[in-house]
Design an enzyme around this catalytic site. Structure first.
Site, PDB file in Angstrom:
ATOM      1  N   CYS A 125       0.845  -1.512  -0.248  1.00 14.88           N
ATOM      2  CA  CYS A 125       0.218  -0.056  -0.387  1.00 14.88           C
ATOM      3  C   CYS A 125       0.707   1.824  -0.247  1.00 14.88           C
ATOM      4  CB  CYS A 125      -1.289  -0.072   1.450  1.00 14.88           C
ATOM      5  SG  CYS A 125      -2.339   1.872   0.713  1.00 14.88           S
ATOM      6  N   ASP A 194      -4.025   1.462   9.560  1.00 12.64           N
ATOM      7  CA  ASP A 194      -5.138   1.683   9.841  1.00 12.64           C
ATOM      8  C   ASP A 194      -5.695   1.514  10.994  1.00 12.64           C
ATOM      9  OD1 ASP A 194      -5.131   1.711   7.064  1.00 12.64           O
ATOM     10  OD2 ASP A 194      -6.749   3.441   7.766  1.00 12.64           O
TER      11      ASP A 194
HETATM   12  C1  RUB Z   1      -3.861   2.866   3.239  1.00  8.61           C
HETATM   13  C2  RUB Z   1      -3.565   2.507   3.993  1.00  8.61           C
HETATM   14  C3  RUB Z   1      -1.998   2.464   5.046  1.00  8.61           C
HETATM   15  C4  RUB Z   1      -2.225   2.947   6.280  1.00  8.61           C
HETATM   16  C5  RUB Z   1      -1.239   4.032   6.978  1.00  8.61           C
HETATM   17  O1  RUB Z   1      -5.642   2.577   2.998  1.00  8.61           O
HETATM   18  O2  RUB Z   1      -3.874   0.669   4.554  1.00  8.61           O
HETATM   19  O3  RUB Z   1      -1.677   1.442   4.985  1.00  8.61           O
HETATM   20  O4  RUB Z   1      -3.428   4.399   6.006  1.00  8.61           O
HETATM   21  O5  RUB Z   1      -1.328   5.194   5.867  1.00  8.61           O
HETATM   22  P1  RUB Z   1      -6.176   3.288   1.832  1.00  8.61           P
HETATM   23  P2  RUB Z   1      -0.277   6.102   6.690  1.00  8.61           P
HETATM   24  O6  RUB Z   1      -5.644   3.557   0.678  1.00  8.61           O
HETATM   25  O7  RUB Z   1      -7.760   3.199   1.664  1.00  8.61           O
HETATM   26  O8  RUB Z   1      -6.610   4.509   2.438  1.00  8.61           O
HETATM   27  O9  RUB Z   1       0.875   5.916   7.238  1.00  8.61           O
HETATM   28  O10 RUB Z   1      -0.472   6.910   5.572  1.00  8.61           O
HETATM   29  O11 RUB Z   1      -1.034   6.811   7.889  1.00  8.61           O
END
Ligand code: RUB
Length: 309
Positions: A125, A194
């Site tokens: 991701c 998340d």
């Molecule tokens: C984003 C996702 C990220 C976490 C952490 O999912 O799974 O790994 O949110 O991200 P989506 P961060 O694209 O569905 O929002 O470290 O940037 O908070």
């Protein structure tokens, strides 16, 4: 109106990633408070609560969102006038954004210590927190290589590989199902989160659990980079973190799906990786084993059992 625009952008994933969502939400709350033209405190509180609910309802999984909104909204309880309440909201929102941005720097610094010269990393991701660690290790002159997944159906891997490429990091872009094929070439998996439950289970982009399982089987370490506000206090009482299931059209266009009446398309956006597959969680306060998630909730988020009565 910034509130509605922000809520829509979060829903449509124009604003995405747990940290960005939280910062955008508190900024929208502050803007809403600025433009809220009411003179009695009760109405102010009620309107603010409506705005908070609108923001929280946009995406159900990233607990950074309700945590951030509640952190800002809590000041309403102790405010005695609209002027005081408005000021307190501004202050809290700015404080949250500032803390969140600094947290990413601290996580990057701590996370980079766990990345060694010559390491081959895998990320899934697009996580600011996880990428921060990788970029910092590279900045420190460590020779690293990254495998980044595509991330069906929304393709967040593309954002990740652009960032890695711009930093000049040698990167391999692979389809999600190729992870196990390459797992023996990898030294360390590093992902974001998340939400993190009190038992140390990590909720992150769909596919994370499979990756962590493959890493565990191949005896590779899995690190999660996450700010403390991604820990989910309500899991203390057994509340389950809701897993968002998004529009099937993200997986298969409606016209094609319509030709397959016996096929149901499922599109969960996240999954749950059990604590046993995670070696370390890097927070801005330090690195902890997943088993210490409760300590973060209790000591840093300041939520105690009594609050749930
Ligand atoms: C984003 C996702 C990220 C976490 C952490 O999912 O799974 O790994 O949110 O991200 P989506 P961060 O694209 O569905 O929002 O470290 O940037 O908070």
């Amino acid at each position: 109106m910034v509130l509605i625009e922000t809520a829509e952008s979060i829903k449509k994933m124009e604003i995405r990633g747990a940290g960005r969502i939280a910062r955008a939400a508190v900024k929208a709350l502050a803007d809403f408070a600025r433009n809220l033209d009411v003179s009695d405190l009760e109405t102010f509180r009620r309107e603010m609560q409506g705005a908070a609910a609108t923001l929280i309802s946009t995406r159900p999984t990233a607990v950074s969102l309700p945590n951030a909104v509640r952190y800002v909204m809590r000041v309403l309880d102790s405010s005695e006038s609209v002027v005081e309440a408005r000021e307190a909201i501004f202050e809290r929102a700015a404080e949250f954004v500032d803390h969140s941005e600094h947290a990413l720097g601290w996580i990057a610094e701590i996370g980079a210590r766990h990345i060694s010269d010559g390491d081959v990393l895998l990320t899934h991701c697009n996580s600011e927190a996880a990428l921060g660690c990788i970029l910092e290790a590279h900045r420190q002159g460590k020779e690293i290589e990254v495998y980044a997944t595509e991330v069906r159906p929304r393709g967040q891997g593309l954002i990740t590989i652009k960032t890695l490429n711009d930093a000049g990091i040698r990167t391999n872009y692979i389809i999600d199902s190729a992870v196990r094929y390459f797992i023996n070439d990898i030294d360390l998996v590093i992902v974001g989160a998340d939400a993190i439950a009190v038992n140390g289970a990590v909720v992150n982009k769909i596919g994370t659990a499979q990756i962590a399982h493959a890493a565990d089987e191949a005896r590779k370490n899995v690190i999660v980079a996450a700010e403390t506000y991604k820990f989910a206090p309500r899991t203390i009482l057994g509340e389950k973190i809701e897993i968002e299931e998004r529009d099937p059209a993200e997986v298969l266009p409606d016209e094609e799906a319509a030709r397959l009446p016996f096929v149901r398309i499922r599109n969960p956006a996240f999954d749950v990786t059990p604590a046993e597959y995670i070696d370390l969680i890097i927070t801005e306060r330090g690195a902890i084993p997943p088993e210490l998630a409760y300590t973060v909730i209790k000591d840093y988020l300041g939520w105690r059992i009594e609050e749930f009565r």
